[in-house]
Scaffold this motif. Structure first.
Motif, short mmCIF file in Angstrom:
data_model
loop_
_atom_site.label_atom_id
_atom_site.label_comp_id
_atom_site.label_asym_id
_atom_site.label_seq_id
_atom_site.Cartn_x
_atom_site.Cartn_y
_atom_site.Cartn_z
N ASP A 1 0.84 -1.21 0.00
CA ASP A 1 0.00 0.00 0.00
C ASP A 1 0.86 1.24 0.00
OD1 ASP A 1 -2.33 -1.33 0.00
OD2 ASP A 1 -2.87 -0.92 2.10
N GLY A 2 1.86 1.21 0.91
CA GLY A 2 2.75 2.37 1.04
C GLY A 2 3.48 2.63 -0.27
N ASP A 3 4.01 1.55 -0.85
CA ASP A 3 4.74 1.70 -2.11
C ASP A 3 3.84 2.26 -3.20
OD1 ASP A 3 7.02 0.79 -0.93
OD2 ASP A 3 6.78 -1.29 -1.59
N ALA A 4 2.63 1.68 -3.26
CA ALA A 4 1.72 2.10 -4.32
C ALA A 4 1.34 3.56 -4.16
CB ALA A 4 0.46 1.22 -4.28
N GLU A 5 1.04 3.91 -2.94
CA GLU A 5 0.61 5.28 -2.69
C GLU A 5 1.72 6.28 -2.99
OE1 GLU A 5 -2.23 6.30 -2.22
OE2 GLU A 5 -2.02 8.33 -1.41
N SER A 6 2.93 5.92 -2.50
CA SER A 6 4.04 6.85 -2.73
C SER A 6 4.33 6.96 -4.23
CB SER A 6 5.27 6.41 -1.94
OG SER A 6 5.68 5.12 -2.34
N ALA B 1 4.45 9.99 -9.09
CA ALA B 1 4.08 10.06 -10.50
C ALA B 1 3.28 11.30 -10.79
CB ALA B 1 3.31 8.80 -10.89
N ALA B 2 2.34 11.58 -9.86
CA ALA B 2 1.49 12.75 -10.08
C ALA B 2 2.32 14.02 -10.11
CB ALA B 2 0.43 12.81 -8.98
N ALA B 3 3.31 14.10 -9.19
CA ALA B 3 4.12 15.32 -9.10
C ALA B 3 5.07 15.45 -10.30
CB ALA B 3 4.91 15.32 -7.80
N TYR B 4 5.76 14.37 -10.62
CA TYR B 4 6.84 14.46 -11.60
C TYR B 4 6.36 14.48 -13.04
CZ TYR B 4 9.63 13.38 -7.50
OH TYR B 4 10.18 13.40 -6.26
N SER B 5 5.11 14.01 -13.22
CA SER B 5 4.65 13.99 -14.61
C SER B 5 4.48 15.40 -15.16
CB SER B 5 3.36 13.20 -14.71
OG SER B 5 2.39 13.82 -13.89
N ARG B 6 4.54 16.41 -14.27
CA ARG B 6 4.42 17.78 -14.77
C ARG B 6 5.62 18.15 -15.64
NH1 ARG B 6 3.27 21.81 -10.05
NH2 ARG B 6 3.51 23.31 -11.74
N ASP B 7 6.82 17.63 -15.30
CA ASP B 7 7.99 17.88 -16.15
C ASP B 7 8.98 16.75 -15.97
OD1 ASP B 7 10.15 18.67 -17.55
OD2 ASP B 7 10.11 20.76 -16.83
N ARG C 1 4.79 2.22 5.58
CA ARG C 1 3.84 2.84 4.66
C ARG C 1 3.76 4.35 4.92
NH1 ARG C 1 -2.14 0.77 4.98
NH2 ARG C 1 -1.93 1.74 7.04
N GLU C 2 3.63 4.68 6.20
CA GLU C 2 3.56 6.09 6.56
C GLU C 2 4.79 6.84 6.02
OE1 GLU C 2 0.95 7.59 8.28
OE2 GLU C 2 0.15 5.60 7.74
N GLN C 3 5.94 6.19 6.28
CA GLN C 3 7.20 6.83 5.90
C GLN C 3 7.24 7.06 4.40
OE1 GLN C 3 10.55 4.39 6.69
NE2 GLN C 3 12.02 5.93 6.01
N ARG C 4 6.92 6.02 3.66
CA ARG C 4 6.96 6.11 2.20
C ARG C 4 6.05 7.21 1.70
NH1 ARG C 4 10.53 4.48 -1.19
NH2 ARG C 4 9.00 3.87 -2.76
N ILE C 5 4.84 7.20 2.28
CA ILE C 5 3.88 8.19 1.79
C ILE C 5 4.33 9.59 2.16
CG2 ILE C 5 1.51 9.03 2.08
CD1 ILE C 5 0.70 6.06 2.31
#
Lengths: 288, 358
Positions: A231-236, A241-247, B281-285
């Motif tokens: 979950d953490g990986d996916a969310e991060s 992706a959302a931030a960097y896709s700007r440039d 997860r918290e950290q990553r996010i």
């Protein structure tokens, strides 16, 4: 005056010999010169002729407890049986003529009961006297038969009513005890071993179950933990992706430079080409 | 039997019923004082009254001797010339015809009495002296000594007195017989452990039925197995079984201890795993959000001059990185094949760049 007193005394004596109270606990037999003439069963005030005499007999239930004796069962086992006879005098007249007193009656009862018991036990296996299968034990029935036989004989012959013949105790003769003890000892040892083995088996089962449960708990926790990490990986990743896709190009530059800072340490030797971006000015001057 | 008006208690609570409570009657008069006799000390009005009404007083005292008191815990049985005319007379003051017509017997009917069975009488056949425990044969043919206690009360005083010659012996015998029947189907382990109560109840029910069948007037309230013991010859084997049973319980308890310990630890470990994962997860996010925000800000701030910003960032990074490492600069024109590998030897400071044309 004196004659009158003497007469009164005589009358009183005669009256006292003629009238008597019979206790609730007693039968009375009135005898005339040794011959029984009347049997009294009811308690209360009674009368007889002064020349007759009164014999009393116990009316209540009596317990006769023969000495424990050894019997042989049908399967040739010796047993010692302690029994008792509950009896009472039913016909005092007959009792008086045949047995006379309680010790005499007990002697006759002993013979009668012993014979009947020996016959009954000789027709029964030990297992019908003592057994863990309750339906196999027929002591009650056996003793009822014994009592019935004795009852008929005792009533007819001695004027005795046999109310009950029962067993108080069954045990083994002294000479058999050693072998019984040996068997008991062996059985105890087996039971002790069984207890310990049961303990070990049960303990092993408990430990195995605990280990299994532990593995299950840990693996489930691992599963959950991995899911959470995912979950953490996916969310991060989504955020990046959302931030960097700007440039993307600019991101690549910035991120690469960040990486350099982390990757390079004092032991790193860089071989720089003089026409690299950084050194171009150094080697070629401000051309172009 | 003593007749005590004021105490109300008969001195013999288990009388032999041939005694009729008539021995201690109070005649209340004294024949040694003949009315005609004149004595100097018998003067005064009371004395003369006594003398004159001697017969009346004697008669009154005789009839008064029929009064009797039954204490709260007692019951009385009244007999007239030996025949029972009143059974179970309750507590209070009562009257009966004086001796020799009627007699009374009082019993402590409500008192709970107790008998113990199972202690051996001397016995020649089995070769034992008195005092030993009575040994029984159990259903599984083990020999065992048992002591049984009985509690009973009297529910019918008349029956108790007049039904059996020796009521105590009748009770003892009936209970012994009932117990013999019970133990004949009982395995020894039941008696030693869990089956005691059931055996007691079975004995009680059977003994009650027997005693009621005899019409004994006795009510059994309890039969209890006081003591169960194997014969001395095999006592150690029985103790061994008991200790094996204890061992079994101990081993199992230890296993339970191990199990609860292991499970508690596993639960703790599992909790840590999950909680660590949560932290990750918290950290990553958070990191992602932080870096994203930083990048976002940078991007926004650099605006149109994005190339220029890129240049600047590159140079800044180089400034930061290059001072802390060894550097070898190779002129691109000089060719890359000629690098002296000696420069990589540890301890050597980097030599001045071989070619720096300007």
């Amino acid at each position: 005056m004196l004659r009158l007193a003497a007469l009164a005394l005589l009358a009183l004596t005669i009256a006292l010999r003629a009238v008597f109270a019979l206790d609730e606990t007693q039968y009375g037999v009135v005898t005339q010169f040794g011959r029984p003439v009347r049997t009294l069963t009811a308690a209360g005030l009674h009368a007889k002729w002064p020349w007759q005499s009164l014999l009393t007999f116990e009316k209540r239930l009596l317990i006769y407890n023969p000495r424990p004796s050894e019997f042989l069962t049908r399967d040739k086992k010796n047993i010692v049986v302690d029994s008792y006879v509950c009896w009472r005098i039913a016909d005092p007249n007959r009792f008086l003529q045949t047995t006379g007193d309680l010790p005499g009656a007990e002697m006759r009862l002993h013979d009668t009961v012993w014979a009947a018991t020996a016959a009954a036990l000789g027709n029964a296996d030990l297992a019908s006297l003592v057994s863990t299968r309750a339906e196999a034990v027929q002591v009650e029935e056996l003793m009822r038969q014994v009592a019935e036989q004795c009852r008929a004989r005792a009533a007819e012959q001695y004027g005795i009513e046999v109310v009950d013949v029962r067993i108080k105790r069954v045990t083994l003769p002294t000479q058999n005890r050693e072998s019984v003890f040996a068997r008991m000892r062996a059985e105890r040892e087996r039971i002790a071993k069984q207890y310990r083995a049961e303990g070990e088996a049960e303990a092993m089962k408990i430990r195995a179950e605990a280990d299994r449960e532990k593995a299950r708990v840990l693996s489930e926790a691992y599963k959950e933990a991995e899911r959470i990490r995912g979950d953490g990986d996916a969310e991060s990743t989504r955020i990046y992706a959302a931030a960097y896709s700007r440039d993307p190009k600019f991101y690549k530059l910035v991120r690469t430079l960040e990486a350099y800072k982390k990757v390079i340490d004092p032991n790193t030797t860089a071989i720089l080409s003089s026409d690299s971006e950084l050194l171009r000015l150094l080697t070629q001057g401000r051309a172009k | 039997m003593n007749f005590d008006f004021f105490g109300g208690r008969s001195s013999s609570d288990h009388p032999h019923p041939h005694d009729h409570g008539d021995g201690g009657h109070h005649h209340g008069h004294d024949h040694s004082h003949e009315p005609g006799l004149r004595a100097p000390w018998r003067s005064g009005r009371a004395a003369s009254f006594l003398r004159e009404h001697f017969r009346l007083i004697a008669l009154l005292l005789y009839f008064a001797s029929g009064l009797y008191l039954v204490a709260p815990e007692q019951q009385a049985v009244v007999t007239r010339f030996g025949r029972v005319v009143a059974n179970g007379v309750g507590p209070g003051l009562h009257y009966h015809w004086p001796w020799p017509v009627e007699g009374i017997v009082k019993l402590k009917a409500l008192e709970t009495k107790r008998l113990t069975l199972g202690v051996e009488m001397p016995d020649q056949v089995l070769g034992r002296g008195g005092g030993a425990r009575v040994q029984f044969l159990t259903g599984d043919q083990n020999i065992i000594a048992v002591v049984v206690a009985v509690q009973y009360g009297i529910k019918d005083a008349g029956a108790y007195l007049f039904r059996a010659e020796d009521a105590t012996r009748l009770i003892e015998t009936a209970v012994a017989s009932a117990f013999a029947h019970t133990i004949a189907v009982e395995p020894v382990d039941n008696l030693l452990t869990t089956g005691k109560a059931a055996a007691q109840n079975a004995t009680l029910a059977r003994a009650r039925a027997l005693l009621d069948g005899y019409g004994s007037g006795v009510h059994l309230s309890a039969v209890s197995i006081e003591n169960v013991a194997p014969p001395e010859e095999v006592a150690d084997a029985f103790r061994e079984v008991a200790s094996a049973r204890a061992d079994r319980d101990r081993i199992i308890n230890e296993a339970h201890g191990y199990a609860s310990d292991a499970l508690a630890k596993a639960a703790g470990e599992a909790g840590k795993l999950v909680s660590d994962a949560g932290g990750y997860r918290e950290q990553r996010i958070n990191e992602a959000q932080g870096e994203a925000a930083r990048f976002d800000k940078l991007l926004t701030a650099s605006g149109q001059a994005r190339d220029l910003t890129g240049q600047r960032l590159y140079l800044e990074a180089m400034e930061e990185i290059l001072p802390r490492m060894k550097k070898v600069v190779i002129d691109s024109a000089g060719g890359r094949g000629l690098v002296d590998l000696g420069i990589f030897q540890p301890g050597l400071s980097p030599r001045p760049t071989p070619s720096s044309p300007k």
